[in-house]
Design an enzyme around this catalytic site. Structure first.
Site, PDB file in Angstrom:
ATOM      1  N   SER A   1      32.738 -77.308 -54.081  1.00 34.12           N
ATOM      2  CA  SER A   1      32.235 -78.295 -55.046  1.00 34.12           C
ATOM      3  C   SER A   1      32.247 -77.731 -56.465  1.00 34.12           C
ATOM      4  CB  SER A   1      30.810 -78.713 -54.668  1.00 34.12           C
ATOM      5  OG  SER A   1      29.891 -77.701 -55.011  1.00 34.12           O
TER       6      SER A   1
ATOM      7  N   ASP B   1      29.100 -77.973 -43.731  1.00 35.18           N
ATOM      8  CA  ASP B   1      28.023 -77.150 -44.265  1.00 35.18           C
ATOM      9  C   ASP B   1      27.452 -76.247 -43.173  1.00 35.18           C
ATOM     10  OD1 ASP B   1      26.325 -76.209 -46.191  1.00 35.18           O
ATOM     11  OD2 ASP B   1      25.009 -77.966 -46.222  1.00 35.18           O
TER      12      ASP B   1
ATOM     13  N   LEU C   1      48.608 -87.506 -39.769  1.00 31.11           N
ATOM     14  CA  LEU C   1      47.282 -87.555 -40.405  1.00 31.11           C
ATOM     15  C   LEU C   1      47.375 -87.371 -41.921  1.00 31.11           C
ATOM     16  CD1 LEU C   1      44.118 -87.484 -39.841  1.00 31.11           C
ATOM     17  CD2 LEU C   1      44.341 -84.997 -39.972  1.00 31.11           C
TER      18      LEU C   1
ATOM     19  N   HIS D   1      32.599 -68.287 -43.521  1.00 28.34           N
ATOM     20  CA  HIS D   1      33.631 -69.132 -44.143  1.00 28.34           C
ATOM     21  C   HIS D   1      34.963 -69.012 -43.390  1.00 28.34           C
ATOM     22  CE1 HIS D   1      30.892 -70.176 -47.232  1.00 28.34           C
ATOM     23  NE2 HIS D   1      30.860 -68.989 -47.819  1.00 28.34           N
TER      24      HIS D   1
END
Ligand code: IPE
Ligand code: IPE
Ligand code: MG
Length: 250
Positions: free
Chosen positions: A72, A27, A138, A44
């Site tokens: 989201s 954020d 990962l 961004h």
């Protein structure tokens, strides 16, 4: 060798617990851009570069699963111009991720409701998951068009379908079985959740999975979050005593 020499050689966290799964609410991209007198979209772009660095460092530190919250179910409320720019950035990120996933041996999975995204993005996601599926480094999850409530609701609907078709017996369903209906099926719950930019809320992220996760909050804005900051968060985790409702002796 004395303790302090060992610490100097290997760093403080060498003997401490490393979280197996780290989840991040990235954020502060917009505020970072504003601080630099740039448009939000530039924040961004910088933020997506941070994601790459953090993937690398997390893996180097021994983290096995890394999950980032990128878009989201509520982010559609943003002005169309910003949503369009985010989708454009996402397209190039997904393409680029095909290269980085093979370079870094990373297995990528997307969490969230894929159907709500444009067809070309859905195709890129499926392709990326396919080409990286056999990688053994990962495990990297990206939450896209993701909301915790939406995920739980979709899981409940799938369970209801299985009940209707006689596949499950409701009396024997356990919490672990329900986890198998979530987007995160097969992935252990996060041990550590990091949120940048000073906000101290979950914002609909992994509502089911964060039940016993340790939380780490930092004022640092996501584009400024770096490898040293990640190490600090992991160091913090190493000092936590987790009880899971029980009692642990020191
Ligand atoms: C996080 O940064 C990225 C997304 C939610 C897509 P923000 O865009 O929320 O940045 P702030 O919170 O406005 O600074
Ligand atoms: C949470 O950040 C969502 C993502 C990081 C993708 P937001 O910036 O959207 O959260 P709120 O609106 O401040 O709670
Ligand atoms: Mg925000």
């Amino acid at each position: 060798m004395g303790d302090s020499i060992m610490e100097n050689l290997f760093g403080d966290s060498s003997s401490k617990q490393i979280p197996k799964h780290v989840a991040i609410i990235l954020d502060g991209n917009g505020r970072w851009a504003k601080k630099h007198m740039m448009p939000r979209n530039y924040g961004h772009v910088q933020g997506s570069k941070t994601v790459e660095n953090i993937c690398e460092e997390a893996y180097n530190m021994g983290v096995e699963y890394l999950t980032v919250y990128a878009f989201s179910t509520e982010n559609w409320k943003r002005p169309k111009e910003e949503v369009d720019a985010l989708m454009k950035l996402l397209r190039s990120y997904l393409k680029n991720c095909q290269k980085t996933s093979s370079k870094n041996n990373m297995k990528v999975r997307v969490l969230g409701e894929l159907d709500g995204l444009n067809k070309d993005i859905q195709d890129s996601v499926i392709e990326l998951e396919k080409v990286s599926a056999a990688n053994t480094g990962l495990n990297f999850q990206v939450a896209l068009n993701y909301g915790g409530r939406d995920e739980i609701l979709r899981a409940a609907k799938r369970l209801a379908e299985d009940y209707k078709s006689g596949k499950v017996n409701l009396d024997s369903i356990k919490a672990d079985d329900f986890s198998g209906y979530l987007d995160t099926r097969g992935i252990p719950d996060p041990d550590l959740m990091i949120r940048t930019s000073g906000e101290k809320r979950i914002s609909n992220f992994l509502l089911w999975q964060l039940a016993y996760t340790e939380f780490y909050f930092t004022d640092t804005l996501w584009p400024d979050f770096n490898k040293a900051e990640l190490r600090k968060a992991i160091e913090y985790y190493g000092n936590r005593k987790r009880n899971f409702g029980g009692i642990k002796e020191d």
